[in-house]
Write an enzyme that holds these catalytic residues in place. Structure first.
Site, mmCIF file in Angstrom:
data_model
loop_
_atom_site.group_PDB
_atom_site.id
_atom_site.type_symbol
_atom_site.label_atom_id
_atom_site.label_comp_id
_atom_site.label_asym_id
_atom_site.label_seq_id
_atom_site.Cartn_x
_atom_site.Cartn_y
_atom_site.Cartn_z
ATOM 1 N N SER A 107 0.849 -1.185 0.000
ATOM 2 C CA SER A 107 0.000 0.000 0.000
ATOM 3 C C SER A 107 0.897 1.252 0.000
ATOM 4 C CB SER A 107 -0.955 -0.034 1.198
ATOM 5 O OG SER A 107 -1.994 0.887 1.041
ATOM 6 N N HIS B 175 -7.504 -5.589 -1.166
ATOM 7 C CA HIS B 175 -6.357 -4.926 -0.543
ATOM 8 C C HIS B 175 -5.895 -5.639 0.725
ATOM 9 C CE1 HIS B 175 -3.806 -1.370 -0.576
ATOM 10 N NE2 HIS B 175 -4.072 -1.110 0.697
#
Length: 661
Positions: A521, A634
């Protein structure tokens, strides 16, 4: 005792504990234990633990997801959320009884909240504008559905957690447990969260953003509903972000967690008290430069809804979690702003619960090389701590783990920074070893004294592991966490590289010619940035990363506000600045072999970010490899498909083995 470290495959052997709930009489704890079953899928069941004898028994059975357990006020029943009927619904179970289904809503229900008096239950139900509350769960015949386009006119039409919006909003439904009759408490095209009953059962408080444009306003107000008159009152003034209200025992006040958004997404969460008679707000931690929330990172699936700030039975103090200097601890704050630590230490306390009389706390702990996740109990003063569970002992006693050593060092501008270093398993004095730098996401998160399976896997493979909290991280005050906004690739990059230099200067076992770097990320952005600005690392792995801030703005589920919040500009205002801080701009200078890992259904950092980077590297014949994980978002590294998590870890270690050994 063998000398082998943890492997990627050992993930299958772990038990993951979360959401401990102490019974009203303080004698029992119900908690969620998640395991990976023989089909390599997650299975969550409820377990009961007798606090004094420490005896644990499995309470619910079967290959289901049984979560969110909550006690009835008399301690006779446990209500919980389960998918055992196909959809998430609310169920209840008595001691020695069978589980029975409480709700049958078409789109399911979750997050049971029970009144402390009477037979009342509030649940959260997703509803569209046309849904009928009485519309029972329908069993549709399987018919061949025609392809349809997805059409939207909303700004917010997708999320990493849920995918494309189904036009539902979270509403609160009151259920009379004697008659089973449901009543809709909220209305409109708004989401409603964190309901709480007053102690007399006559009022309900909750949080919601019911503004004219909830998609582009980021506050969250507190509302109170009078169940006798059905009148709803707005208690706050639409200029702050409040959530998790809790009533004081005397019903005079609400406790809240929240912030004023002064620093956008980097604003510290604080503890507040709201006087229900005067509507006066008091920030109880305003003078305390600490994040009043658990923001510590681990990869052991410890996530559960926050309990918020829990009142003392004497109405004059609150108990809450806060994150400071790499630890999450349990604190108490009095109404005159006196703050004390109740349960601390070098560890992450990630959940807590207390009994009705507040004679004791039960809390869940994750700790570096010793505790992936276990339950503890102590008195209200924090004294007489006892460990209640050792659910992973069977695995850990057969393994050699690397104990992280935390250290302090100075940034280029003199600011004190905190980092951790782990020696490889089997470390021998006089030998040199490769080192992998890990960089966390967020960026407003915090590496901590919590257990990290991924780090142990690297150590078990013969790597040293270095990790730290650069500017932008929580745990070191408001200015520290805010410092990265408008300066991505600047002060944060300097902090990370100073940490590497410090490690090289102070640990002579590190081989300077065998350095690796990885992160996910924001940590993936920083990995991409690093390889575009230095050749210090001989191999890199970028995960769920950001490479292009210009396109991120329009494809991420948070891009439309995150870009402005974090970079203090937008595509329309200053595209040149967003391109300046995009790693893709510097791809010509990348010499470091780069492995790119990304999930197909990542809507937070969409896979096009990885695709752009991969094609740019590949076209220039740079050493790269692209691994795409199907049906994953994610959260792959923390809660994704177990089999894919193993593949991910093996891809990382294989890449480093290829270039660093």
């Amino acid at each position: 005792m063998t000398t082998n470290g943890l492997s990627a495959q050992d993930l299958f052997e772990f038990s993951f504990l979360s959401d401990p709930q102490l019974s009203p009489d303080g004698k029992w704890v119900v908690f969620v234990k998640r395991v990976i079953n023989e089909k390599e899928k997650y299975q969550s069941n409820l377990f009961l633990l007798h606090v004094d004898s420490k005896e644990t028994t499995q309470f619910t059975q079967g290959n289901f997801s049984d979560v969110q357990p909550r006690w009835s006020s008399d301690g006779q029943y446990i209500f919980f959320t389960s998918n055992r009927s196909g959809k998430q619904q609310i169920w209840k179970i008595a001691f020695g009884g069978e589980a029975s289904q409480v709700t049958t809503f078409k789109r399911g229900a979750s997050q049971p909240v029970l009144s402390s008096v009477g037979n009342k239950l509030i649940v959260t139900v997703p509803l569209t504008a046309s849904d009928d509350l009485e519309d029972k769960e329908a069993k549709k015949e399987k018919t061949e559905e025609k392809l349809k386009p997805y059409i939207t006119t909303n700004l917010v039409y997708k999320s990493d957690a849920k995918g494309f919006s189904d036009e539902t909003f979270d509403h609160l439904v009151l259920i009379d447990l004697e008659t089973g009759t449901p009543s809709l408490l909220t209305n409109g095209q708004y989401d409603h969260h964190s309901p709480a009953f007053s102690n007399d059962g006559l009022h309900v408080a909750y949080s919601a953003n019911r503004s004219e444009d909830p998609e582009q306003t980021f506050f969250s107000d507190i509302y109170q509903l009078d169940l006798t008159t059905n009148d709803t009152e707005k208690l706050t003034s639409s200029d702050k972000r409040f959530y998790t209200p809790n009533y004081s025992p005397d019903g005079a006040k609400l406790s809240l967690l929240g912030d004023d958004l002064d620093y956008k997404g980097a604003t510290l969460t604080r503890v507040w008290s709201l006087d229900l008679a005067t509507k006066a707000l008091s920030c109880l931690t305003s003078e305390w430069d600490v994040e009043c929330h658990d923001v510590a990172i681990n990869d052991m699936g410890t996530g559960a809804a926050s309990a918020g700030a829990v009142w003392s039975k004497t109405n004059d103090a609150l108990f809450f979690l806060a994150s400071e200097l790499g630890s999450t601890s349990l604190y108490q704050v009095t109404l005159d702003k006196n703050i004390t630590k109740v349960v601390g230490g070098k560890r992450q306390v990630y959940a807590f619960s207390t009994d009705k009389n507040q004679d004791r706390f039960v809390y869940a702990v994750s700790q570096s090389a010793a505790i992936p996740g276990d339950l503890f109990v102590s008195t209200l003063s924090g004294d007489d701590e006892q460990r209640l569970t050792t659910v992973n002992e069977h695995l850990l006693e057969t393994k050699t783990l690397s104990a992280p050593e935390d250290f302090r060092f100075k940034a280029n501008d003199g600011t004190e920074l905190q980092g951790w270093i782990m020696k490889p398993v089997g470390f021998q004095e006089g030998e040199t070893y490769p080192l992998v730098l890990e960089i966390h996401g967020g960026p407003h998160a915090m590496y901590s004294h919590a257990f990290m399976h991924e780090f142990q896997v690297l150590a078990g493979k013969g790597y040293g592991v270095l990790y730290m909290n650069p500017r932008g991280s929580h745990g070191y005050g408001q200015q520290f966490v805010d410092a990265v906004r408008g300066d991505y690739g600047g002060i944060d990059y300097d902090d990370v590289m100073v940490a590497v230099d410090y490690a090289l200067e102070n640990y002579d076992w590190i081989d300077v010619s065998r350095l690796g770097v990885t992160g996910g990320s924001y940590g993936g952005f920083m990995t991409n940035w690093i390889v575009g600005h230095t050749n210090k690392f001989k191999a890199a792995v970028t995960q769920r990363s950001i490479s292009n801030w210009l396109s991120f703005y329009g494809v991420s589920d948070i891009g439309y506000f995150f870009t402005e919040w974090e970079h203090k500009t937008t595509v329309m205002e200053d595209p040149e600045e967003l391109w300046r801080i995009s790693p893709l701009r510097y791809v010509k200078g990348v010499q470091t072999p780069l492995l790119i890992l990304h999930s197909e259904n990542d809507y937070r950092c969409p896979i096009e970010q990885a695709e752009q980077l991969y094609i740019a590297l590949k076209q220039q014949k740079k050493p790269t490899r692209f691994v795409r994980f199907p049906e994953s978002n994610h959260e792959l590294s923390r809660s994704g498909d177990p089999g894919l998590r193993i593949i991910r870890l093996n891809e990382i270690t294989d890449w480093f083995d290829q270039y660093l050994k």
